[in-house]
Scaffold this motif. Structure first.
Motif, PDB file in Angstrom:
ATOM      1  N   THR A   8      35.974  46.127  40.754  1.00 34.47           N
ATOM      2  CA  THR A   8      37.123  46.770  40.128  1.00 34.47           C
ATOM      3  C   THR A   8      38.383  46.526  40.941  1.00 34.47           C
ATOM      4  O   THR A   8      39.449  46.260  40.389  1.00 34.47           O
ATOM      5  CB  THR A   8      36.864  48.286  39.994  1.00 34.47           C
ATOM      6  OG1 THR A   8      35.693  48.468  39.234  1.00 34.47           O
ATOM      7  CG2 THR A   8      38.014  48.968  39.295  1.00 34.47           C
ATOM      8  N   ARG A  16      41.944  49.112  37.655  1.00 37.28           N
ATOM      9  CA  ARG A  16      41.661  48.947  36.236  1.00 37.28           C
ATOM     10  C   ARG A  16      41.277  47.494  35.990  1.00 37.28           C
ATOM     11  O   ARG A  16      41.775  46.591  36.660  1.00 37.28           O
ATOM     12  CB  ARG A  16      42.891  49.293  35.374  1.00 37.28           C
ATOM     13  CG  ARG A  16      43.367  50.728  35.498  1.00 37.28           C
ATOM     14  CD  ARG A  16      44.518  50.967  34.513  1.00 37.28           C
ATOM     15  NE  ARG A  16      45.628  50.064  34.754  1.00 37.28           N
ATOM     16  CZ  ARG A  16      46.623  50.335  35.601  1.00 37.28           C
ATOM     17  NH1 ARG A  16      46.630  51.456  36.303  1.00 37.28           N
ATOM     18  NH2 ARG A  16      47.610  49.483  35.764  1.00 37.28           N
ATOM     19  N   ASN A  17      40.437  47.275  34.980  1.00 40.26           N
ATOM     20  CA  ASN A  17      40.151  45.893  34.554  1.00 40.26           C
ATOM     21  C   ASN A  17      41.338  45.395  33.763  1.00 40.26           C
ATOM     22  O   ASN A  17      41.801  46.056  32.831  1.00 40.26           O
ATOM     23  CB  ASN A  17      38.905  45.845  33.671  1.00 40.26           C
ATOM     24  CG  ASN A  17      37.652  45.992  34.491  1.00 40.26           C
ATOM     25  OD1 ASN A  17      37.590  45.547  35.612  1.00 40.26           O
ATOM     26  ND2 ASN A  17      36.660  46.650  33.909  1.00 40.26           N
ATOM     27  N   GLU A  91      28.736  52.449  34.509  1.00 44.61           N
ATOM     28  CA  GLU A  91      29.882  51.613  34.879  1.00 44.61           C
ATOM     29  C   GLU A  91      29.975  50.393  33.973  1.00 44.61           C
ATOM     30  O   GLU A  91      31.076  49.961  33.594  1.00 44.61           O
ATOM     31  CB  GLU A  91      29.753  51.186  36.332  1.00 44.61           C
ATOM     32  CG  GLU A  91      29.981  52.316  37.324  1.00 44.61           C
ATOM     33  CD  GLU A  91      29.640  51.906  38.732  1.00 44.61           C
ATOM     34  OE1 GLU A  91      30.387  52.317  39.647  1.00 44.61           O
ATOM     35  OE2 GLU A  91      28.633  51.184  38.937  1.00 44.61           O
ATOM     36  N   ASN A  95      33.352  49.855  31.634  1.00 50.17           N
ATOM     37  CA  ASN A  95      34.314  48.825  32.036  1.00 50.17           C
ATOM     38  C   ASN A  95      34.275  47.555  31.204  1.00 50.17           C
ATOM     39  O   ASN A  95      35.128  46.688  31.387  1.00 50.17           O
ATOM     40  CB  ASN A  95      34.096  48.467  33.504  1.00 50.17           C
ATOM     41  CG  ASN A  95      34.529  49.573  34.435  1.00 50.17           C
ATOM     42  OD1 ASN A  95      35.715  49.828  34.592  1.00 50.17           O
ATOM     43  ND2 ASN A  95      33.570  50.252  35.048  1.00 50.17           N
TER      44      ASN A  95
END
Length: 263
Positions: A8, A16-17, A91, A95
């Motif tokens: 990340t 943030r992605n 996760e 994400n």
């Protein structure tokens, strides 16, 4: 092997992605609770074959650099496997735009756990328009992904196979899926992308003329010659002969035409 927090931080300094149409990356490949290191190594090798780089592992077995995973990975032992990211299923779902791969689907719209679904070929056409970070998710060797896991996944993918025995093993399923999606990652392959060049019409005319001469030499019935020649033209027309192929056949036919006279 890195963890999810490392990944990340690499994606975005604010945690943030980040993704945009200009910097889209190929889908990641996630393997959930692989039963053996060899399964992970096999999938890593398939990723290397078809240009995929990001490997995500949920509850993986221990991957010993001197063990089975690295032994099965081929050249993927140099980058794909050691750079794999370990993360939790939560996760992964949070994400990534997740695509769960399963052999077993429901075939009506009353249940949306395994329905609707796409094939890998369908995904190859649609994924280039998906701007979110995407992950192809593969489950366990024996039971795949559970209904609870599939319920948290964004969409379903299934490989068309024989109704009598549709279940592929984990390595097979990953290899087939990544092969179908190779157009997202590979611009050039080891196979030359050459357009087939059709023989020029004069070469084909000489070939047809030689066929006519052979039919005459063989005393093929006069009333059938036109029909036979029409059939031959259509057969060779569908074949799109190259000039070399046409000339080779022409040489064979000439020898066949001359042979009766030699006898």
């Amino acid at each position: 092997m890195s963890d999810a927090s490392d990944r990340t931080r690499r994606d975005d300094p604010n945690g943030r992605n980040s993704s945009s149409a200009g910097d889209r990356t190929p889908p990641a490949v996630a393997v959930v609770d692989a039963e053996t290191p060899g399964n992970v190594g096999t999938i890593a090798r398939a990723m290397k074959n078809f240009g995929f780089e990001e490997l995500l592992l949920v509850d993986p077995p221990e991957l010993d650099p001197d063990g089975e995973a690295y032994g099965y990975a081929g050249h993927a032992r140099e980058d794909v496997l050691p750079n794999a990211t370990e993360l939790s299923f939560g996760e992964l779902a949070e994400n990534y735009h997740t695509i769960g791969c399963t052999a077993v689907t429901n075939e009506d719209d009353r249940s949306h756990v395994r329905y609707p679904y796409s094939t890998p070929a369908d995904l190859a056409e649609r994924l280039p328009t998906v701007e979110a970070p995407t992950a192809l998710v593969f489950g366990r060797e024996r039971v795949g992904l559970t209904n609870e896991e599939l319920a948290r996944i964004d969409e379903i993918c299934s490989i068309p196979a024989s109704e009598e025995y549709p279940v592929l093993n984990l390595g097979q399923a990953a290899t087939v899926t990544l092969y179908e999606l190779r157009t997202l990652t590979v611009s050039e392959t080891q196979l030359p992308n050459l357009e087939r060049t059709r023989a020029p019409e004069p070469a084909l005319d000489r070939l047809y003329g030689q066929w006519g001469a052979l039919l005459e030499e063989l005393n093929h019935p006069d009333e059938k010659r036109d029909k036979t020649m029409r059939m031959l033209r259509r057969v060779f027309g569908r074949a799109d002969l190259t000039e070399r192929e046409a000339n080779t056949l022409l040489g064979v036919l000439r020898r066949a035409t001359e042979r009766p006279a030699e006898d």
